[in-house]
Design a protein around this motif. Structure first.
Motif, mmCIF file in Angstrom:
data_model
loop_
_atom_site.group_PDB
_atom_site.id
_atom_site.type_symbol
_atom_site.label_atom_id
_atom_site.label_comp_id
_atom_site.label_asym_id
_atom_site.label_seq_id
_atom_site.Cartn_x
_atom_site.Cartn_y
_atom_site.Cartn_z
ATOM 1 N N GLY A 78 46.424 32.878 42.822
ATOM 2 C CA GLY A 78 45.922 33.106 43.356
ATOM 3 C C GLY A 78 44.283 33.550 44.159
ATOM 4 N N GLY A 79 44.142 32.969 43.514
ATOM 5 C CA GLY A 79 42.392 32.618 43.284
ATOM 6 C C GLY A 79 41.153 31.826 43.731
ATOM 7 N N THR A 80 42.472 30.274 43.753
ATOM 8 C CA THR A 80 41.668 29.420 43.986
ATOM 9 C C THR A 80 42.041 28.491 45.076
ATOM 10 O OG1 THR A 80 41.711 28.620 41.855
ATOM 11 C CG2 THR A 80 41.255 27.269 43.495
ATOM 12 N N THR A 81 41.278 27.544 46.219
ATOM 13 C CA THR A 81 41.518 27.729 47.584
ATOM 14 C C THR A 81 41.201 26.016 47.565
ATOM 15 O OG1 THR A 81 40.128 28.090 49.143
ATOM 16 C CG2 THR A 81 41.676 29.812 49.203
ATOM 17 N N ALA A 118 34.189 38.414 39.292
ATOM 18 C CA ALA A 118 32.756 39.082 40.523
ATOM 19 C C ALA A 118 33.812 40.066 41.716
ATOM 20 C CB ALA A 118 33.031 37.718 41.843
ATOM 21 N N TYR A 119 35.166 40.439 41.336
ATOM 22 C CA TYR A 119 35.954 41.709 42.280
ATOM 23 C C TYR A 119 36.314 42.844 41.658
ATOM 24 C CZ TYR A 119 36.245 37.558 45.826
ATOM 25 O OH TYR A 119 35.677 36.759 46.966
ATOM 26 N N GLY A 120 35.159 43.150 40.417
ATOM 27 C CA GLY A 120 35.336 44.018 39.603
ATOM 28 C C GLY A 120 35.371 43.842 38.023
ATOM 29 N N ALA A 121 35.838 43.409 37.978
ATOM 30 C CA ALA A 121 36.863 42.807 36.635
ATOM 31 C C ALA A 121 36.710 42.556 35.384
ATOM 32 C CB ALA A 121 38.491 41.591 36.354
ATOM 33 N N THR A 122 36.082 43.351 34.767
ATOM 34 C CA THR A 122 35.320 43.303 33.465
ATOM 35 C C THR A 122 36.625 42.943 31.560
ATOM 36 O OG1 THR A 122 33.977 44.152 34.571
ATOM 37 C CG2 THR A 122 33.609 44.864 32.284
ATOM 38 N N PRO A 123 36.325 42.876 31.397
ATOM 39 C CA PRO A 123 37.007 42.037 30.665
ATOM 40 C C PRO A 123 36.601 43.486 28.288
ATOM 41 C CG PRO A 123 35.471 40.837 29.917
ATOM 42 C CD PRO A 123 35.402 41.143 31.064
ATOM 43 N N GLN A 157 43.848 42.160 42.824
ATOM 44 C CA GLN A 157 44.362 42.163 43.859
ATOM 45 C C GLN A 157 43.194 41.647 44.698
ATOM 46 O OE1 GLN A 157 47.864 42.283 45.030
ATOM 47 N NE2 GLN A 157 47.832 42.303 42.687
ATOM 48 N N ASN A 158 41.968 42.218 45.052
ATOM 49 C CA ASN A 158 40.785 41.642 45.604
ATOM 50 C C ASN A 158 40.202 39.855 45.432
ATOM 51 O OD1 ASN A 158 40.935 44.885 46.192
ATOM 52 N ND2 ASN A 158 38.835 44.717 45.209
ATOM 53 N N ALA A 159 41.168 39.850 44.488
ATOM 54 C CA ALA A 159 40.391 38.833 44.710
ATOM 55 C C ALA A 159 41.796 37.308 45.051
ATOM 56 C CB ALA A 159 39.924 37.607 42.412
#
Length: 230
Positions: free
Chosen positions: A18-21, A200-205, A216-218
């Motif tokens: 979902g995150g690559t164009t 970059a959209y707020g996910a932190t491991p 979802q934002n990514a």
């Protein structure tokens, strides 16, 4: 730990699916690099921007072409007119590095004649590849002075990560003195992936916070970019 591992698996899947164009970009411009190519006729090298009608000519010019319109940038290639060779041509040798992270790689060009070349017997324009001690014609068109241009295209997918020895070749049919052949927009293009990293959209491991919304934002950013998500 198991829940966190599953979460980050989902994040990885989101980036891949979902995150690559992909967006089209110019990989190589033959006109912009014409001065650094090695040009030659059947028996000798020809200086870019120099040469004579006997040796052949190659230069980047502006002026009117066979359709009567003015063009600000084209590559003029005139074959030699030597009397000691049977076939007349001029060719440019290019070393072209193809990136390994691109897809849908294509060569395209528009070819024709400079205005005033009505006495030409016609020309063949070719893109050739020298690889593994073999010559391959990747695309070729025959052009006559008729007020129109011809388009060339070749599929270069499969050469990702290679440095290719490519040749622009202009062959004369008949008297080469009026074979003022031109190349416009001679390019290699490819689709380049754009990665939307979920971090970059707020996910932190390993922070104990649900990263579903960041994923979802990514994904939505990739969709909103205007290209189909991969």
């Amino acid at each position: 730990m198991k829940q966190m591992a599953i979460l980050w698996l989902l994040i990885a899947l989101a980036v891949v699916f979902g995150g690559t164009t992909c967006s089209a970009t110019t990989v190589y411009d033959f006109l912009a690099n014409a001065s650094s190519a090695t040009w030659s006729n059947p028996i000798q090298t020809v200086a870019y921007g120099g040469g004579t009608g006997i040796q052949g000519l190659v230069n980047t010019e502006s002026g009117n072409l066979e359709d009567g319109y003015y063009y600000s940038n084209y590559l003029l290639t005139q074959p030699d007119s030597r009397t000691d060779v049977a076939q007349h041509y001029i060719c440019g040798a290019y070393s072209v590095a193809i990136p390994d992270d691109v897809t849908n790689i294509k060569f395209t060009a528009t070819v024709g004649f400079k205005q005033g070349a009505g006495s030409s017997g016609g020309m063949a324009f070719r893109l050739m590849l020298y690889r593994y001690n073999q010559w391959t014609t990747l695309c070729s068109v025959t052009e006559r002075y008729d007020g129109t241009f011809s388009n060339m295209t070749a599929n270069l997918s499969g050469y990702e990560g290679e440095t290719l020895n490519l040749y622009l070749v202009a062959d004369a049919y008949g008297d080469p003195n009026y074979d003022w052949g031109v190349w416009r927009n001679a390019l290699i293009t490819a689709d380049t992936p754009t990665v939307f990293n979920v971090s970059a959209y707020g996910a932190t491991p390993n922070d104990g916070v649900d990263d579903y919304q960041a994923i979802q934002n990514a994904v939505q950013a990739a969709i909103n970019s205007g290209s189909a998500a991969k």
